[in-house]
Design a protein around this motif. Sequence first.
Motif, mmCIF file in Angstrom:
data_model
loop_
_atom_site.group_PDB
_atom_site.id
_atom_site.type_symbol
_atom_site.label_atom_id
_atom_site.label_comp_id
_atom_site.label_asym_id
_atom_site.label_seq_id
_atom_site.Cartn_x
_atom_site.Cartn_y
_atom_site.Cartn_z
ATOM 1 N N LYS A 124 7.304 2.374 1.207
ATOM 2 C CA LYS A 124 8.465 2.919 1.898
ATOM 3 C C LYS A 124 8.223 2.801 3.399
ATOM 4 C CE LYS A 124 9.780 6.391 -1.597
ATOM 5 N NZ LYS A 124 9.804 7.851 -1.886
ATOM 6 N N ALA A 125 9.314 2.698 4.134
ATOM 7 C CA ALA A 125 9.242 2.675 5.592
ATOM 8 C C ALA A 125 10.317 3.616 6.120
ATOM 9 C CB ALA A 125 9.482 1.256 6.114
ATOM 10 N N LEU A 126 10.156 4.017 7.367
ATOM 11 C CA LEU A 126 11.137 4.907 7.981
ATOM 12 C C LEU A 126 12.236 4.115 8.657
ATOM 13 C CD1 LEU A 126 9.116 7.671 9.820
ATOM 14 C CD2 LEU A 126 10.378 7.854 7.663
ATOM 15 N N THR A 179 -2.771 3.881 8.455
ATOM 16 C CA THR A 179 -2.342 4.942 9.371
ATOM 17 C C THR A 179 -1.166 4.501 10.254
ATOM 18 O OG1 THR A 179 -3.924 4.339 11.091
ATOM 19 C CG2 THR A 179 -4.652 5.932 9.436
ATOM 20 N N HIS A 180 -0.693 3.277 10.078
ATOM 21 C CA HIS A 180 0.495 2.846 10.821
ATOM 22 C C HIS A 180 1.735 3.495 10.217
ATOM 23 C CE1 HIS A 180 3.336 0.354 13.003
ATOM 24 N NE2 HIS A 180 3.900 0.024 11.869
ATOM 25 N N ARG A 181 2.573 4.021 11.094
ATOM 26 C CA ARG A 181 3.809 4.660 10.635
ATOM 27 C C ARG A 181 4.844 3.567 10.414
ATOM 28 N NH1 ARG A 181 7.837 7.732 13.913
ATOM 29 N NH2 ARG A 181 8.524 9.553 12.759
ATOM 30 N N LEU A 182 4.897 3.066 9.196
ATOM 31 C CA LEU A 182 5.697 1.876 8.901
ATOM 32 C C LEU A 182 7.188 2.139 9.106
ATOM 33 C CD1 LEU A 182 5.142 -1.046 7.882
ATOM 34 C CD2 LEU A 182 5.677 -0.220 5.582
#
Lengths: 417, 417
Positions: free
Chosen positions: B64-66, B400-403
Motif C-alpha cells: 500500500k502507498a499513501l 522505512t520509506h513512507r511510500l
Amino acid sequence: MSECNNIYSDKKVVTVNGREYQWPTQPTVVVCFDGCDPEYIEAASQAGLIPNLDKMRSDGFAGKALASMPTFTNPNNISIVCGVSPNVHGVSGNFYFDRETGKDVMMVDSTPVRAPTLLSAFSRAGAKVVAITAKDKLRKALGKNLDGIAFSAEKANEATETENGISNVEALVGRNAPNQYSADLSLFVLDAGIKLLETTQPDISYLSLSDYVQHKHAPNDPEALEFMVAVDQRLGKILSLGAQLGIVADHGMSDMADAEGNPRIVYLSDQLDREFGAGNCRVICPITDPFVRHHGALGGFVRIHLMNADIAIQDVLRFVRNIPGVALALPRDEVCLMFEVADDREGDIAVIAIKGVALGASETDHDLSQLSGVRLRSHGGLTEQAVPFITSIPININPTHRLRNFDIFFALLNGAI
Amino acid sequence: MSECNNIYSDKKVVTVNGREYQWPTQPTVVVCFDGCDPEYIEAASQAGLIPNLDKMRSDGFAGKALASMPTFTNPNNISIVCGVSPNVHGVSGNFYFDRETGKDVMMVDSTPVRAPTLLSAFSRAGAKVVAITAKDKLRKALGKNLDGIAFSAEKANEATETENGISNVEALVGRNAPNQYSADLSLFVLDAGIKLLETTQPDISYLSLSDYVQHKHAPNDPEALEFMVAVDQRLGKILSLGAQLGIVADHGMSDMADAEGNPRIVYLSDQLDREFGAGNCRVICPITDPFVRHHGALGGFVRIHLMNADIAIQDVLRFVRNIPGVALALPRDEVCLMFEVADDREGDIAVIAIKGVALGASETDHDLSQLSGVRLRSHGGLTEQAVPFITSIPININPTHRLRNFDIFFALLNGAI
C-alpha cells in the motif's frame, strides 16, 4: 541492521541513521520543551513575558513542526536524538504488547532503542556531549552508548561518574534534586545545563524537560505563564553563554474536559467487551506503563490487539470508527504507512481520538482521583502533532520540506534543511 | 522557481522536481486506477477473477502507498505525473477560493499546475510519451508541455494531431468514444493504451481511469467484480506486450450510507451559518467544481474560509471539531505541514470527516436525486489515503520509506526507492 553501519564520522561530518551532521562550530543546545503546545508560547508572548523566546523568533527561525505519532514523550525524545522516525528506532510508547510472546514489554530504558543516537555518535567521534532529562527512565534511553554526561533531574543526587559521567550534580546546580512532580524538575534540567555550559562548554547539550505544568495548566493560567517566564530566563542565559539554541516539543497538549470540567473519556475496552465479548480485544494505552495507572493514564491514542482469531478486524474497525469521540481507526499496515511507526510494536488497530477527548481501556483501569478538580489535559493524537520549532539562528528551510521536530539537530548543525 | 530549473536530462537520467529518473529500458506503463480502494483488489482476488494482477502481486511488488491529501482525483493525478506532493505543484482539488481576489479558480486545466511533469520532461528529452485520461479536463493538466500524445477517452473523437498529437483515435481503438458516465470510459483508456503499445511502442505511457464504477458499486458487487475482470484482462495484454507495469490509485473509496441506505452527511455550511451567522463562513467542497453540483459533490474533505474578521478561528475550530462525524479540523498552517499542500490554495480551516461520513456545504447545494436508491460512496479523507501500489517487477523498497502513490514512476524506472 548493525548500529555500527549507521555511524560514520571524519571530524567534519557525523553520519547517523543516513543523515549527515556538520561538526558543531559553537556550543549547540537543543531543548525538548515537553508538552509545549504552540499555544503556551503564543499566550506568554502576547503577555510580553518571554523576551528571549521572542528574540529567537524574530532573529532566528520560528515555525511549527510535526511530532512523531503517537504524540507521547518517549517516541518523540528518541526520534529527536536519533534524527529519524519511530519506524527506524522502534520506540512506540512507554510499553508495547509483544505479539510473539504475548507479554508487555517496557520501553523506558535503552533496550528497545534499535538505532544509534546522534548524541552517542558525536560523543564517540570526540565531541563533548551532555544529555539531561527530567525523569530518570528517559535518561537511560537517551544516554545509550553515550560517551559523555547523561543524568536526570529526578535522580541528580544519585549520579555517579561511572554511570552518568558526572557526580555531585546537586552541588553543581546549587540545590537539591527536585520532586518528580514539580515545575522545578524542568528548571533543574535547564540550570544544570547552564552550569555545565559555564564550566565545561559541551559541544552538544540535549535538555529534555517535563510536562508536569502543561498537564495541569492551560496556556493562560498564571502557573503556566510563570513557568514560561522561568524557562525563558534560562533560555536567555544559555544564549548569553554563546550557544546556538534550538527548541522543539515532543507533543502539544489539549484540554479534554467538558464545560462542567468533567473529563471526556471513551472507555474503549468496556465498549469492545460489550460488543465482542470480554477479553477478546485488548486495549493498550501506551501513554502509561502496564502496571502503574498513575495520572489517569489517558491520552488520545491507544492500540487494540485482537485476542480471538474468530473476530474479524473489519468488524472491529467498523465498530470503533463509529464510536463518538473516535477520529480515526486504522489497521496496522496503514498506521505504519501513515505515521512511520514500527510494525512489530503496533497493535492490530490504532485508534486516535478527536481533539478534546481521551481514550481509555476499562473505566476500572484509570484512577481519576488525582484529577480532583483539575481539568484533564493530555496528548497522544493528531491534534497534538504540530509543535513549536524555534532556533536562535536563521535556518534556510525548503518550504516544501515536511518539517519534523526530529529535524532540530540537523537544522541547527547544518543551518539548512 | 522556473520550471526549466527543475528539468535536466542527459539521456540516461531525467531530473524532475529534484528526483532523478533512469531512462526506461523497456516500455513503461503506469495505470492510475481511479478510486481503486485496496478492497476492490482483495475482493476480486479472493473470487479468483484477476489472474494478471495476482501474478504481478506475487512476481513483482505489492503493497500500500499513501495518496496525497485531499484524496481527490486531480491533486493525486498531478502528484503522480510530477512525482511530488501538492505543495510543489499546487493543485489542491477541482477548484479553490483565491483569498487575494475573492474568486473561485478552476483547477481543471493546465494553468494551476506550477511544477513540470515527468511526462513532459521525458518527452522533451526525446522519449515517446503517451498520456490517456478518462475525462478531458484532466488531460489538459496531464498533457501540459507534453511533446507527445495526450488525449481523453471522453473526447477521443475530437483528438487532433495539433492539439493531442494523434487523430482518428476511435478508428485506432475500434469503437466510438464512450459515454462519460460509463465503465467503458476506463476500458477505452486501457484499450487505446494497448493499441499504441502495439503500434508505436511508447517509452512511457500514463493511463488514468475513471472511478465511475467504484462510486456506484461496493467491492463485492457483481458490477465491480465484472469491471475488475475487464481491467485485469487488459493489464494482462499490456504485460504480454513486454511492458513493465505499475498500478496505483488516486484515492480509495468508502461507503457513506447508514444501515437504511441513507447518505450520512454533515452539512457544514448550514451548521456554521446557524452558529456564526449566515455567510460568515464559506465552505468549499473541492471534490466538485463551483457551478455544477453533480454527483452530490460530497466527499470527506472540505475547506472553510472565514469571511468576517470578527470571527475568531479558534471558535470555529472548536465548534467544528465537536460536530459528530468530523474527525479532524486544522488551521491552514497545520494542514499544510501535515499533508504537504499548498498554502495559497488552502482555506483557513481544513475539515476531514470520519470514515463513512460525507461533508457538504449547505443542504440546498447538493443534489442527491442522482443517488436514487444507490448508497453514497465517496472519498477525500484520511481513510481513503491508503491505496494499492503494485508493480510487475520487484522493487527494492526501503522499509522505512513512507511510500507514496506518486513514487510509482520512480520505483518502476529506478527499481528501488
